[in-house]
Design a protein around this motif. Structure first.
Motif, PDB file in Angstrom:
ATOM      1  N   UNK A  60       0.907  -1.169  -0.051  1.00  0.00           N
ATOM      2  CA  UNK A  60      -0.093   0.042  -0.070  1.00  0.00           C
ATOM      3  C   UNK A  60       0.816   1.325  -0.118  1.00  0.00           C
ATOM      4  N   UNK A  61       2.045   1.199   0.858  1.00  0.00           N
ATOM      5  CA  UNK A  61       2.689   2.361   0.594  1.00  0.00           C
ATOM      6  C   UNK A  61       3.496   2.705  -0.634  1.00  0.00           C
ATOM      7  N   UNK A  62       3.800   1.574  -1.469  1.00  0.00           N
ATOM      8  CA  UNK A  62       4.506   1.805  -2.656  1.00  0.00           C
ATOM      9  C   UNK A  62       3.318   2.371  -3.693  1.00  0.00           C
ATOM     10  N   UNK A  63       2.075   1.983  -3.459  1.00  0.00           N
ATOM     11  CA  UNK A  63       1.014   2.677  -4.234  1.00  0.00           C
ATOM     12  C   UNK A  63       0.775   4.012  -3.886  1.00  0.00           C
ATOM     13  N   UNK A  64       0.690   4.520  -2.780  1.00  0.00           N
ATOM     14  CA  UNK A  64       0.613   6.033  -2.313  1.00  0.00           C
ATOM     15  C   UNK A  64       1.863   6.607  -2.944  1.00  0.00           C
ATOM     16  N   UNK A  65       3.092   5.914  -2.777  1.00  0.00           N
ATOM     17  CA  UNK A  65       4.332   6.594  -3.297  1.00  0.00           C
ATOM     18  C   UNK A  65       4.393   6.666  -4.745  1.00  0.00           C
ATOM     19  N   UNK A  66       3.857   6.070  -5.591  1.00  0.00           N
ATOM     20  CA  UNK A  66       3.982   5.993  -6.959  1.00  0.00           C
ATOM     21  C   UNK A  66       2.905   6.991  -7.447  1.00  0.00           C
ATOM     22  N   UNK A  67       1.756   7.229  -6.545  1.00  0.00           N
ATOM     23  CA  UNK A  67       0.874   8.168  -7.112  1.00  0.00           C
ATOM     24  C   UNK A  67       1.343   9.673  -6.581  1.00  0.00           C
ATOM     25  N   UNK A  68       2.106   9.826  -5.616  1.00  0.00           N
ATOM     26  CA  UNK A  68       2.957  10.906  -5.230  1.00  0.00           C
ATOM     27  C   UNK A  68       3.684  11.438  -6.128  1.00  0.00           C
TER      28      UNK A  68
END
Length: 217
Positions: free
Chosen positions: A87-95
């Motif tokens: 989930x952290x990678x998902x949010x970081x990619x959208x950042x």
């Protein structure tokens, strides 16, 4: 027809996620290599954000392939850590997508310079809210995964894609149209539409599907 497609994707879920992740990861690596080349084009300065988006989002998608495999022999707390990292990678990619969109608007007028920090601010709010606080108040990791993932898509993916689309369109009209390069202008317009579509699909559509699919799983 719709039921047949859903059955097909469910049956070939591992293959779909593997290919999907590979496309993003490969695109990210190509853009990372391209961004190392010296260029005076303003748009080239924003490419590292797009490269990071591809690499991070590819790793996130591969999580749906490898985490179930790891869950067969790893202790539950390690599997939970893998879900948290996904989930952290998902949010970081959208950042990175959001930051790419802001970068395409550069140079910002002095009174709008603060906008450069908006993606980081939204990410920190998500990190402290749905991510950290959510972990403490939502007991089941699946329910937390559902909420944290959906809010990342709505809060970061959707505005990031729309701003990136607007930034590419604005860049095309400001810097490419005066040069009389219609093929590059068309390419940027198509890229802008693709960014808008990705923001809507990755934000609203995928967010709703993410919520309901995990709720019924």
């Amino acid at each position: 027809m719709r039921e047949a497609l859903q059955a097909f994707f469910e049956t070939n879920r591992i293959i779909v996620y593997s290919v999907y992740g590979q496309v993003f990861f490969t695109l990210g690596v190509i853009l990372a290599i391209q961004s190392l080349r010296h260029s005076r084009l303003r748009l080239a300065q924003a490419l590292p954000w797009l490269a990071l988006l591809g690499i991070l989002h590819g790793l996130h998608e591969w999580g749906d392939v490898f985490i179930p495999i790891q869950a067969t022999y790893l202790p539950p707390f390690l599997v939970q850590l893998l879900h948290i990292a996904q989930v952290f990678l998902l949010a970081l990619s959208f950042l990175c997508l959001f930051q790419f969109g802001i970068s395409t608007l550069s140079p910002l007028p002095p009174r709008w310079r603060w906008a450069f920090w908006v993606p980081t601010g939204v990410f920190l709010i998500w990190l402290l809210g749905p991510f950290y606080v959510g972990l403490t108040v939502i007991p089941e990791i699946e329910a937390w995964h559902r909420v944290a993932g959906a809010t990342a898509r709505y809060g970061l993916g959707l505005p990031g894609g729309l701003i990136a689309a607007y930034g590419l369109r604005l860049h095309a009209h400001r810097h490419i149209a005066p040069l009389g390069l219609p093929h590059i202008l068309r390419t940027l317009r198509v890229a802008g539409l693709a960014m808008a579509g990705y923001g809507i699909a990755g934000g609203v559509s995928s967010g709703r599907r993410f919520l309901f699919s995990r709720a019924t799983s």
